[in-house]
Design a protein around this motif. Structure first.
Motif, PDB file in Angstrom:
ATOM      1  N   ALA A  35       1.115   3.844  -3.229  1.00 11.69           N
ATOM      2  CA  ALA A  35       0.649   5.227  -3.052  1.00 11.69           C
ATOM      3  C   ALA A  35       2.069   6.546  -2.772  1.00 11.69           C
ATOM      4  CB  ALA A  35       0.558   5.844  -1.159  1.00 11.69           C
ATOM      5  N   VAL A  36       3.157   6.110  -3.300  1.00 16.65           N
ATOM      6  CA  VAL A  36       4.480   6.295  -3.343  1.00 16.65           C
ATOM      7  C   VAL A  36       4.199   6.442  -5.174  1.00 16.65           C
ATOM      8  CG1 VAL A  36       7.062   6.280  -3.670  1.00 16.65           C
ATOM      9  CG2 VAL A  36       6.066   6.279  -1.924  1.00 16.65           C
ATOM     10  N   ARG A  86       0.370  -1.434  -0.238  1.00 18.80           N
ATOM     11  CA  ARG A  86       0.295   0.312  -0.118  1.00 18.80           C
ATOM     12  C   ARG A  86       1.286   1.442   0.121  1.00 18.80           C
ATOM     13  NH1 ARG A  86      -2.984  -2.978   3.210  1.00 18.80           N
ATOM     14  NH2 ARG A  86      -4.882  -3.294   2.761  1.00 18.80           N
ATOM     15  N   ARG A  87       1.632   0.928   0.906  1.00 17.22           N
ATOM     16  CA  ARG A  87       2.540   2.641   0.985  1.00 17.22           C
ATOM     17  C   ARG A  87       3.322   3.050  -0.694  1.00 17.22           C
ATOM     18  NH1 ARG A  87       3.606   0.772   6.020  1.00 17.22           N
ATOM     19  NH2 ARG A  87       5.173  -0.806   5.399  1.00 17.22           N
ATOM     20  N   THR A 108       1.908   6.207  -7.270  1.00 14.89           N
ATOM     21  CA  THR A 108       0.324   7.137  -7.818  1.00 14.89           C
ATOM     22  C   THR A 108       0.232   8.272  -6.751  1.00 14.89           C
ATOM     23  OG1 THR A 108      -0.888   6.326  -5.960  1.00 14.89           O
ATOM     24  CG2 THR A 108      -1.149   5.208  -7.962  1.00 14.89           C
ATOM     25  N   GLN A 109       1.381   8.916  -6.150  1.00 15.99           N
ATOM     26  CA  GLN A 109       0.951  10.218  -5.578  1.00 15.99           C
ATOM     27  C   GLN A 109       0.856  11.283  -6.772  1.00 15.99           C
ATOM     28  OE1 GLN A 109       4.172  10.239  -2.906  1.00 15.99           O
ATOM     29  NE2 GLN A 109       5.778  11.385  -4.349  1.00 15.99           N
ATOM     30  N   ASP A 110       1.611  10.758  -7.676  1.00 15.53           N
ATOM     31  CA  ASP A 110       1.913  12.156  -9.263  1.00 15.53           C
ATOM     32  C   ASP A 110       0.591  12.168 -10.419  1.00 15.53           C
ATOM     33  OD1 ASP A 110       2.703   9.949 -10.488  1.00 15.53           O
ATOM     34  OD2 ASP A 110       4.002  10.579 -11.567  1.00 15.53           O
ATOM     35  N   GLY A 111      -0.224  10.874  -9.474  1.00 12.91           N
ATOM     36  CA  GLY A 111      -1.704  10.949 -10.058  1.00 12.91           C
ATOM     37  C   GLY A 111      -1.908   9.945 -10.987  1.00 12.91           C
ATOM     38  N   THR A 112      -0.245   9.035 -11.517  1.00 10.52           N
ATOM     39  CA  THR A 112      -0.328   7.931 -12.166  1.00 10.52           C
ATOM     40  C   THR A 112      -2.084   7.423 -11.865  1.00 10.52           C
ATOM     41  OG1 THR A 112       1.858   8.409 -12.428  1.00 10.52           O
ATOM     42  CG2 THR A 112       0.891   6.059 -12.743  1.00 10.52           C
TER      43      THR A 112
END
Length: 77
Positions: A18-19, A14-15, A21-25
């Motif tokens: 999150a890393v 999960r972490r 996809t943090q840019d919207g990927t």
């Protein structure tokens, strides 16, 4: 049409997601890219191990040296 794959991520996954996809990927894009990268890394690891084994193989090194000597006699100049 691509197959749909589901998985149950643990906290580490999960972490990591999150890393990634943090840019919207989109999640699908991040997972797809991570799988492709993991396969590339695994293939490189196998190739490195094979190369290391060949370096330690005296018979293979001797054969390669002989092939090079044989090819040298075929040079046009």
């Amino acid at each position: 049409m691509a197959d749909t794959i589901t998985f149950r991520p643990d906290e580490d996954a999960r972490r990591a997601l999150a890393v990634l996809t943090q840019d919207g990927t989109p999640v699908s894009t991040a997972v797809r890219a991570a799988l492709i990268e993991a396969a590339r890394v695994a293939a490189e690891g196998r190739l490195r191990a094979e190369a290391a084994a060949l370096v330690d193989d005296e018979a293979d090194r001797a054969e390669a040296a002989q092939v090079l000597r044989d090819m040298e006699t075929l040079r046009a100049w």
